[in-house]
Design a protein around this motif. Structure first.
Motif, PDB file in Angstrom:
ATOM      1  N   ASN A  45       0.823  -1.216   0.000  1.00 48.82           N
ATOM      2  CA  ASN A  45       0.000   0.000   0.000  1.00 48.82           C
ATOM      3  C   ASN A  45       0.855   1.263   0.000  1.00 48.82           C
ATOM      4  N   TYR A  46       1.958   1.228   0.708  1.00 48.30           N
ATOM      5  CA  TYR A  46       2.847   2.382   0.765  1.00 48.30           C
ATOM      6  C   TYR A  46       3.430   2.673  -0.627  1.00 48.30           C
ATOM      7  N   ALA A 108       6.522  12.610   9.828  1.00 46.78           N
ATOM      8  CA  ALA A 108       6.414  13.707   8.856  1.00 46.78           C
ATOM      9  C   ALA A 108       6.122  13.150   7.465  1.00 46.78           C
ATOM     10  N   ILE A 109       6.756  12.049   7.105  1.00 41.16           N
ATOM     11  CA  ILE A 109       6.532  11.420   5.801  1.00 41.16           C
ATOM     12  C   ILE A 109       5.074  10.981   5.680  1.00 41.16           C
ATOM     13  N   ILE A 110       4.584  10.293   6.689  1.00 43.71           N
ATOM     14  CA  ILE A 110       3.217   9.779   6.659  1.00 43.71           C
ATOM     15  C   ILE A 110       2.211  10.932   6.630  1.00 43.71           C
ATOM     16  N   VAL A 137      -8.158   4.242   9.281  1.00 44.78           N
ATOM     17  CA  VAL A 137      -7.145   5.247   9.601  1.00 44.78           C
ATOM     18  C   VAL A 137      -6.030   5.135   8.561  1.00 44.78           C
ATOM     19  N   TYR A 138      -5.667   6.250   7.961  1.00 47.39           N
ATOM     20  CA  TYR A 138      -4.618   6.267   6.939  1.00 47.39           C
ATOM     21  C   TYR A 138      -3.336   5.587   7.415  1.00 47.39           C
ATOM     22  N   ARG A 139      -2.968   5.852   8.652  1.00 48.35           N
ATOM     23  CA  ARG A 139      -1.750   5.246   9.190  1.00 48.35           C
ATOM     24  C   ARG A 139      -1.801   3.720   9.085  1.00 48.35           C
ATOM     25  N   GLU A 140      -2.980   3.147   9.290  1.00 48.71           N
ATOM     26  CA  GLU A 140      -3.138   1.696   9.230  1.00 48.71           C
ATOM     27  C   GLU A 140      -3.108   1.173   7.797  1.00 48.71           C
ATOM     28  N   ILE A 141      -3.350   2.030   6.833  1.00 51.53           N
ATOM     29  CA  ILE A 141      -3.233   1.645   5.427  1.00 51.53           C
ATOM     30  C   ILE A 141      -1.775   1.722   4.995  1.00 51.53           C
ATOM     31  N   THR A 172      -4.600  10.028  13.378  1.00 56.51           N
ATOM     32  CA  THR A 172      -5.828   9.231  13.411  1.00 56.51           C
ATOM     33  C   THR A 172      -6.821   9.619  12.305  1.00 56.51           C
ATOM     34  N   ILE A 173      -6.353  10.315  11.298  1.00 58.74           N
ATOM     35  CA  ILE A 173      -7.212  10.725  10.179  1.00 58.74           C
ATOM     36  C   ILE A 173      -7.663   9.482   9.422  1.00 58.74           C
ATOM     37  N   LYS A 174      -8.974   9.417   9.136  1.00 63.39           N
ATOM     38  CA  LYS A 174      -9.534   8.266   8.427  1.00 63.39           C
ATOM     39  C   LYS A 174      -9.815   8.605   6.968  1.00 63.39           C
TER      40      LYS A 174
END
Length: 179
Positions: A45-46, A108-110, A137-141, A172-174
């Protein structure tokens, strides 16, 4: 690779698993190692997210791949090395297994990747990529396994790792939460 479009699969095959000199050179004061395991790991995904950013924001004159354009865009925007952006796409060889080489600039990258994807959630390629991830959550993607490894490394005493884990925890942005 079920669930990925043909374009996304091309990125994954061409870029995520590619051996890169930067993978070997990711050491020093900008990185720490964590998340060791016996098997390879590719953050698909990254890699796809970087290619989408490259397609939409990258240098249109460049003959490089969209993935590479995305790496360059993010690194230039943050004033960091391309190596720090690329290294999050996989685990690298370490001893008899593999581990993450995590740059301290990961949060910062994420954040930058999330902001760029959020700006373009309605674009066809971004929309199809994120469709399967609505309300996630974007972080989880983008870095689910890396985040878990960073949280585990948090048990140490390195203040920079503690700070990074805290900063990532606060992202925590979804997907679809564009308010």
């Amino acid at each position: 690779m079920a669930g990925y479009t043909d374009n996304e699969q091309n990125v994954i095959l061409a870029e995520a698993s590619k051996l890169d000199f930067d993978d070997i050179m990711a050491f020093g004061p900008h990185y720490f190692g964590c998340g060791w395991m016996k098997y390879k790991y590719y953050n698909l995904n990254y890699a796809v997210a970087l290619s989408l950013i490259g397609r939409l924001y990258g240098d249109k004159e460049s003959k490089n791949s969209d993935y590479h354009k995305g790496v360059v865009y993010i690194s230039d925007a943050l004033g960091i090395s391309k190596r720090q952006v690329k290294i999050l796409r996989k685990k690298v060889k370490h001893g008899n297994g593999y581990w993450f080489k995590i740059p301290y600039t990961t949060a910062a990258i994420i954040k930058k990747i999330i902001n760029k994807l959020r700006e373009t959630e309605q674009e066809e390629y971004v929309s199809s990529f994120l469709k399967k991830c609505n309300s996630t959550v974007y972080r989880e993607i983008l870095i689910p396994d890396q985040f878990e490894a960073i949280k585990a490394a948090r048990k140490g005493v390195r203040q920079k790792v503690l700070d990074l884990a805290d900063e990532l925890k606060d992202i925590t942005i979804k997907v679809g939460d564009n308010s």
